[in-house]
Design a protein around this motif. Structure first.
Motif, short mmCIF file in Angstrom:
data_model
loop_
_atom_site.label_atom_id
_atom_site.label_comp_id
_atom_site.label_asym_id
_atom_site.label_seq_id
_atom_site.Cartn_x
_atom_site.Cartn_y
_atom_site.Cartn_z
N PHE A 80 0.83 -1.21 0.00
CA PHE A 80 0.00 0.00 0.00
C PHE A 80 0.87 1.26 0.00
CE2 PHE A 80 -2.36 3.34 2.22
CZ PHE A 80 -3.52 3.39 1.46
N VAL A 81 1.90 1.27 0.82
CA VAL A 81 2.80 2.43 0.88
C VAL A 81 3.51 2.62 -0.46
CG1 VAL A 81 4.86 3.37 1.98
CG2 VAL A 81 3.11 2.24 3.37
N LYS A 82 3.89 1.52 -1.08
CA LYS A 82 4.53 1.59 -2.39
C LYS A 82 3.59 2.19 -3.43
CE LYS A 82 6.80 -1.32 -5.86
NZ LYS A 82 7.20 -2.71 -6.21
N MET A 83 2.33 1.79 -3.38
CA MET A 83 1.35 2.32 -4.33
C MET A 83 1.05 3.79 -4.05
SD MET A 83 -1.32 -0.86 -4.81
CE MET A 83 -2.13 -0.07 -6.19
N MET A 84 1.11 4.17 -2.79
CA MET A 84 0.91 5.59 -2.45
C MET A 84 1.96 6.46 -3.10
SD MET A 84 -0.42 6.29 1.40
CE MET A 84 1.10 5.70 2.12
N LYS A 85 3.19 5.99 -3.11
CA LYS A 85 4.27 6.76 -3.72
C LYS A 85 4.08 6.87 -5.23
CE LYS A 85 7.59 5.48 -0.12
NZ LYS A 85 8.86 4.76 0.21
N THR A 86 3.52 5.81 -5.82
CA THR A 86 3.22 5.86 -7.26
C THR A 86 2.04 6.77 -7.54
OG1 THR A 86 4.02 3.59 -7.47
CG2 THR A 86 2.70 4.45 -9.28
N GLY A 87 1.06 6.74 -6.65
CA GLY A 87 -0.11 7.60 -6.81
C GLY A 87 -1.39 6.83 -7.06
N PHE A 88 -2.42 7.08 -6.25
CA PHE A 88 -3.73 6.48 -6.44
C PHE A 88 -4.57 7.37 -7.37
CE2 PHE A 88 -2.48 4.07 -2.78
CZ PHE A 88 -3.24 2.91 -2.81
N LEU A 89 -5.73 6.87 -7.72
CA LEU A 89 -6.68 7.66 -8.50
C LEU A 89 -7.02 8.93 -7.73
CD1 LEU A 89 -8.62 7.65 -11.04
CD2 LEU A 89 -10.36 6.74 -9.49
N PRO A 90 -6.89 10.11 -8.35
CA PRO A 90 -7.12 11.37 -7.62
C PRO A 90 -8.56 11.48 -7.11
CG PRO A 90 -5.97 11.76 -9.69
CD PRO A 90 -6.43 10.34 -9.73
N ARG A 91 -8.73 12.26 -6.08
CA ARG A 91 -10.05 12.53 -5.54
C ARG A 91 -10.87 13.30 -6.58
NH1 ARG A 91 -11.08 12.15 -0.21
NH2 ARG A 91 -12.44 13.98 -0.23
N ILE A 94 -13.79 9.66 -11.47
CA ILE A 94 -14.74 8.55 -11.50
C ILE A 94 -14.00 7.23 -11.32
CG2 ILE A 94 -16.49 7.36 -12.85
CD1 ILE A 94 -17.32 10.11 -11.88
N PHE A 95 -14.49 6.41 -10.40
CA PHE A 95 -13.89 5.11 -10.12
C PHE A 95 -14.69 4.01 -10.79
CE2 PHE A 95 -14.67 1.44 -7.25
CZ PHE A 95 -13.51 0.74 -7.54
N THR A 96 -14.00 3.04 -11.37
CA THR A 96 -14.65 1.88 -11.95
C THR A 96 -13.78 0.65 -11.73
OG1 THR A 96 -15.42 0.83 -14.00
CG2 THR A 96 -13.66 2.46 -14.20
N LEU A 97 -14.42 -0.48 -11.50
CA LEU A 97 -13.69 -1.74 -11.33
C LEU A 97 -13.15 -2.28 -12.64
CD1 LEU A 97 -16.07 -3.61 -8.86
CD2 LEU A 97 -13.80 -2.73 -8.33
N HIS A 98 -13.59 -1.72 -13.75
CA HIS A 98 -13.26 -2.29 -15.05
C HIS A 98 -11.97 -1.71 -15.63
CE1 HIS A 98 -17.10 -4.23 -14.87
NE2 HIS A 98 -17.71 -3.08 -14.70
N VAL A 99 -11.27 -0.92 -14.86
CA VAL A 99 -9.92 -0.48 -15.22
C VAL A 99 -8.95 -1.23 -14.31
CG1 VAL A 99 -8.32 1.46 -15.32
CG2 VAL A 99 -10.70 1.78 -15.99
N ASP A 100 -8.05 -1.99 -14.90
CA ASP A 100 -7.19 -2.89 -14.12
C ASP A 100 -6.44 -2.18 -13.00
OD1 ASP A 100 -8.02 -4.98 -15.68
OD2 ASP A 100 -6.28 -4.96 -17.00
N ARG A 101 -5.90 -1.02 -13.30
CA ARG A 101 -5.12 -0.32 -12.27
C ARG A 101 -6.01 0.12 -11.11
NH1 ARG A 101 -0.94 4.83 -12.94
NH2 ARG A 101 -0.80 5.30 -10.71
N GLN A 102 -7.20 0.62 -11.42
CA GLN A 102 -8.11 1.05 -10.36
C GLN A 102 -8.58 -0.14 -9.53
OE1 GLN A 102 -11.24 3.69 -11.66
NE2 GLN A 102 -9.90 4.72 -13.13
N LEU A 103 -8.80 -1.27 -10.18
CA LEU A 103 -9.18 -2.48 -9.45
C LEU A 103 -8.07 -2.89 -8.49
CD1 LEU A 103 -10.98 -4.94 -8.90
CD2 LEU A 103 -9.96 -6.04 -10.90
#
Length: 356
Positions: A80-91, A94-103
């Motif tokens: 999780f910390v590693k992904m935080m440094k890469t960056g999550f989907l911005p606030r 729109i979030f969708t499960l059908h995008v691999d990275r967002q899933l």
């Protein structure tokens, strides 16, 4: 089924009632009622900043890197910390499960909540996510975690149409509610019948969601909107997915819930399809036409939904062509899956070739 959407002028019907919890209450000694109220606080007005000072302080003062020992799996925290440094989907996005990275991101968020050792760590992690991560991802990860954590048993989640109404309530209905709010209920009575708006003696406006502008008409399939767009039916479908996510491994899922989970999923789809057939026959619409990748879909679909960022849901117009130069590889993949399923039905097993 919910045929009529009740909207109070203040739009309170589309938001949850604001719960109150003593700010000095210790999370260790919280009973089920207090835990319930904390969850409701986190989900209240999800597209707005967190309005509760106690939860805001819990989130701001919680440092994930300094509390790795508070989780049963430290590798989940490191990931999780590693992904935080890469960056999550911005606030706000729109979030969708059908995008691999967002899933992948939202599953990692769920693991953080699920593998928290106690309710104290769970809530503090949730408060931190509520402050800094994407709203849609937060709602999804939190609702799935609440449904699967043992210390959250008994907590009743609010209906998803109260948390995020944009996926359930037509855009024109929400727009009418906004207009009545801005005009303080001063609407032209001549248009009330046309748009299905009624006013009670207590100054409560009722918008009939089944009354829609027939000038926007694609096909006779629109007459089934009372079923396909039913809010309660879609709520049931949403929480069925929350209980049985397609991405969740059996090692995480509760023993009672993982038993024949995929068989239950197929059964659920069969039941919805059977009811859909019943509604079609009741409206003299006949059987569903077989789908072919190489033939156009004659009947279109207009969802009438608009996301919080103002972007409308895509429309599938009449005579929609599926096979295009841009998606031929996807169609070939679907055809291959169909072949595998047919062979498995005939043979009774699936052959998998492993290349070393």
């Amino acid at each position: 089924m919910r045929a009529v959407l009740l909207i109070i002028v203040s739009l309170a019907a589309m938001a949850m009632a604001r719960p109150e919890v003593d700010d000095n209450t210790s999370m260790v000694t919280m009973d089920i009622k207090q835990r319930q109220l904390v969850i409701l606080k986190l989900l209240n007005h999800i597209m707005e900043p967190l309005m509760y000072k106690d939860l805001e302080d819990w989130g701001k003062n919680f440092k994930i890197e300094d509390n790795m020992d508070s989780f049963t799996k430290t590798d989940v925290v490191k990931n999780f910390v590693k992904m935080m440094k890469t960056g999550f989907l911005p606030r706000g996005e729109i979030f969708t499960l059908h995008v691999d990275r967002q899933l992948k991101e939202v599953v990692t968020m769920f693991h953080m909540l699920y593998y928290a050792k106690d309710f104290n760590t769970f809530i503090k992690t949730a408060c931190w996510m509520r402050l800094y991560l994407n709203e849609g991802m937060f709602v999804y990860a939190l609702t799935v975690a609440v449904r699967h954590r043992e210390d959250c048993k008994g907590i009743i989640l609010p209906p998803p149409y109260e948390i995020y109404p944009y996926y359930f309530v037509r855009a024109d209905v929400i727009q009418k509610a906004y207009l009545m709010k801005m005009k303080k209920g001063d609407v032209d009575l001549k248009l009330c019948d046309f748009y299905g708006i009624k006013k009670t003696d207590k100054d409560v406006f009722i918008i009939d969601e089944n009354v829609f502008d027939k000038r926007v008409h694609l096909s006779d399939e629109d007459k089934l909107r009372y079923f396909t767009d039913d809010i309660d039916l879609n709520t049931y479908y949403y929480y069925f997915h929350v209980d049985y996510p397609f991405w969740m491994k059996d090692t995480v899922m509760n023993k009672n819930m993982k038993t024949r989970r995929f068989e239950l999923t197929v059964y659920m789809y069969q039941q919805i399809l059977a009811r859909y057939y019943l509604e079609r026959l009741s409206n003299r619409m006949g059987m569903i036409k077989d789908l072919s990748w190489n033939k156009p879909i004659k009947k279109g679909y207009w969802p009438w939904l608009k996301m919080h960022n103002g972007i409308e849901f895509p429309v599938r117009f009449n005579n929609y062509v599926i096979a295009r130069d841009t998606n031929l590889d996807v169609i070939r993949l679907c055809e291959e899956y169909e072949r595998i399923i047919r062979d498995a039905i005939i043979k009774g097993f699936i052959e998998v070739s492993i290349y070393v």
